[in-house]
Design a protein around this motif. Sequence first.
Motif, PDB file in Angstrom:
ATOM      1  N   THR A 122     102.638  87.493  19.832  1.00 37.39           N
ATOM      2  CA  THR A 122     101.403  87.720  19.803  1.00 37.39           C
ATOM      3  C   THR A 122     100.466  87.458  20.961  1.00 37.39           C
ATOM      4  OG1 THR A 122     100.350  86.018  18.516  1.00 37.39           O
ATOM      5  CG2 THR A 122     101.159  87.888  17.180  1.00 37.39           C
ATOM      6  N   ILE A 123      99.385  87.778  21.452  1.00 37.30           N
ATOM      7  CA  ILE A 123      98.634  87.205  22.526  1.00 37.30           C
ATOM      8  C   ILE A 123      98.000  86.009  22.012  1.00 37.30           C
ATOM      9  CG2 ILE A 123      96.448  87.501  23.777  1.00 37.30           C
ATOM     10  CD1 ILE A 123      97.141  90.724  23.801  1.00 37.30           C
ATOM     11  N   ALA A 124      97.807  85.779  20.780  1.00 35.95           N
ATOM     12  CA  ALA A 124      96.771  84.594  20.138  1.00 35.95           C
ATOM     13  C   ALA A 124      97.732  83.345  20.116  1.00 35.95           C
ATOM     14  CB  ALA A 124      96.293  84.843  18.846  1.00 35.95           C
ATOM     15  N   MET A 125      99.056  83.643  19.922  1.00 34.93           N
ATOM     16  CA  MET A 125     100.070  82.512  19.872  1.00 34.93           C
ATOM     17  C   MET A 125      99.588  81.380  19.245  1.00 34.93           C
ATOM     18  SD  MET A 125     102.161  82.847  23.472  1.00 34.93           S
ATOM     19  CE  MET A 125     101.403  81.903  24.252  1.00 34.93           C
ATOM     20  N   ILE A 126      99.204  81.450  18.026  1.00 38.99           N
ATOM     21  CA  ILE A 126      98.277  80.292  17.432  1.00 38.99           C
ATOM     22  C   ILE A 126      99.319  79.575  16.193  1.00 38.99           C
ATOM     23  CG2 ILE A 126      96.007  80.828  17.459  1.00 38.99           C
ATOM     24  CD1 ILE A 126      95.952  82.323  14.863  1.00 38.99           C
ATOM     25  N   GLY A 127     100.604  80.201  16.093  1.00 42.35           N
ATOM     26  CA  GLY A 127     101.463  79.587  15.037  1.00 42.35           C
ATOM     27  C   GLY A 127     102.610  80.859  14.947  1.00 42.35           C
ATOM     28  N   PRO A 128     103.201  80.371  13.742  1.00 40.84           N
ATOM     29  CA  PRO A 128     104.543  81.351  13.460  1.00 40.84           C
ATOM     30  C   PRO A 128     103.682  82.709  12.828  1.00 40.84           C
ATOM     31  CG  PRO A 128     104.888  79.112  12.475  1.00 40.84           C
ATOM     32  CD  PRO A 128     103.514  79.067  13.148  1.00 40.84           C
TER      33      PRO A 128
END
Length: 78
Positions: free
Chosen positions: A58-64
Amino acid sequence: MSITVTGKIERRNLGTGAWALVSDNGVTYEILRGADKELLKAGQKAKVKGQVREDVMTIAMIGPVLEVKSFEVLSDES
Protein backbone atom coordinates in the motif's frame (compact mmCIF):
# COMPACT_ATOMS: atom_id res chain seq x y z
CA MET A 1 -1.94 -16.03 8.43
CA SER A 2 -5.33 -15.75 10.18
CA ILE A 3 -5.47 -13.68 13.35
CA THR A 4 -7.90 -12.15 15.82
CA VAL A 5 -7.01 -8.64 17.01
CA THR A 6 -8.73 -6.34 19.50
CA GLY A 7 -8.03 -2.64 19.28
CA LYS A 8 -9.12 0.83 18.23
CA ILE A 9 -9.95 1.99 14.70
CA GLU A 10 -8.05 5.06 13.46
CA ARG A 11 -8.14 7.12 10.27
CA ARG A 12 -4.67 8.02 8.99
CA ASN A 13 -4.31 10.96 6.61
CA LEU A 14 -1.47 9.61 4.51
CA GLY A 15 -1.72 9.83 0.74
CA THR A 16 -5.36 9.14 -0.15
CA GLY A 17 -6.04 8.15 3.47
CA ALA A 18 -5.96 4.81 5.20
CA TRP A 19 -7.80 3.01 7.99
CA ALA A 20 -5.84 1.36 10.76
CA LEU A 21 -6.50 -0.99 13.65
CA VAL A 22 -4.19 -0.23 16.57
CA SER A 23 -4.15 -3.35 18.69
CA ASP A 24 -4.33 -3.34 22.48
CA ASN A 25 -0.66 -4.39 22.53
CA GLY A 26 0.42 -1.50 20.28
CA VAL A 27 0.73 -3.14 16.85
CA THR A 28 -0.75 -1.10 14.00
CA TYR A 29 -2.45 -2.96 11.14
CA GLU A 30 -3.57 -1.26 7.95
CA ILE A 31 -7.12 -2.31 7.10
CA LEU A 32 -7.39 -3.47 3.49
CA ARG A 33 -9.70 -1.35 1.36
CA GLY A 34 -13.21 -2.71 0.97
CA ALA A 35 -13.83 -3.39 4.66
CA ASP A 36 -17.38 -2.96 5.99
CA LYS A 37 -18.22 0.72 6.60
CA GLU A 38 -19.70 -0.20 10.01
CA LEU A 39 -16.16 -1.06 11.13
CA LEU A 40 -14.54 2.07 9.71
CA LYS A 41 -15.44 4.59 12.41
CA ALA A 42 -12.55 6.45 14.03
CA GLY A 43 -12.25 5.84 17.78
CA GLN A 44 -14.38 2.70 17.71
CA LYS A 45 -13.10 -0.35 19.59
CA ALA A 46 -13.46 -3.67 17.79
CA LYS A 47 -12.46 -7.31 17.77
CA VAL A 48 -11.42 -8.18 14.23
CA LYS A 49 -10.82 -11.58 12.65
CA GLY A 50 -8.89 -11.53 9.44
CA GLN A 51 -5.88 -12.47 7.42
CA VAL A 52 -2.54 -10.68 7.26
CA ARG A 53 -1.85 -10.17 3.56
CA GLU A 54 1.84 -10.36 2.77
CA ASP A 55 1.10 -10.21 -0.97
CA VAL A 56 -0.38 -6.68 -0.81
CA MET A 57 1.55 -3.38 -0.79
CA THR A 58 0.00 0.00 0.00
CA ILE A 59 0.98 3.64 -0.29
CA ALA A 60 0.44 4.31 3.43
CA MET A 61 2.71 1.47 4.63
CA ILE A 62 1.64 1.94 8.26
CA GLY A 63 1.86 -1.72 9.21
CA PRO A 64 0.89 -5.21 8.12
CA VAL A 65 -2.15 -5.21 5.83
CA LEU A 66 -5.16 -6.87 7.46
CA GLU A 67 -7.98 -8.24 5.31
CA VAL A 68 -11.05 -8.21 7.56
CA LYS A 69 -13.13 -11.40 7.47
CA SER A 70 -15.44 -10.55 10.39
CA PHE A 71 -15.62 -8.11 13.28
CA GLU A 72 -17.47 -7.28 16.46
CA VAL A 73 -17.85 -3.72 17.72
CA LEU A 74 -17.00 -3.54 21.43
CA SER A 75 -18.13 -1.08 24.05
CA ASP A 76 -15.51 1.12 25.71
CA GLU A 77 -15.76 -1.04 28.85
CA SER A 78 -14.60 -4.20 26.97
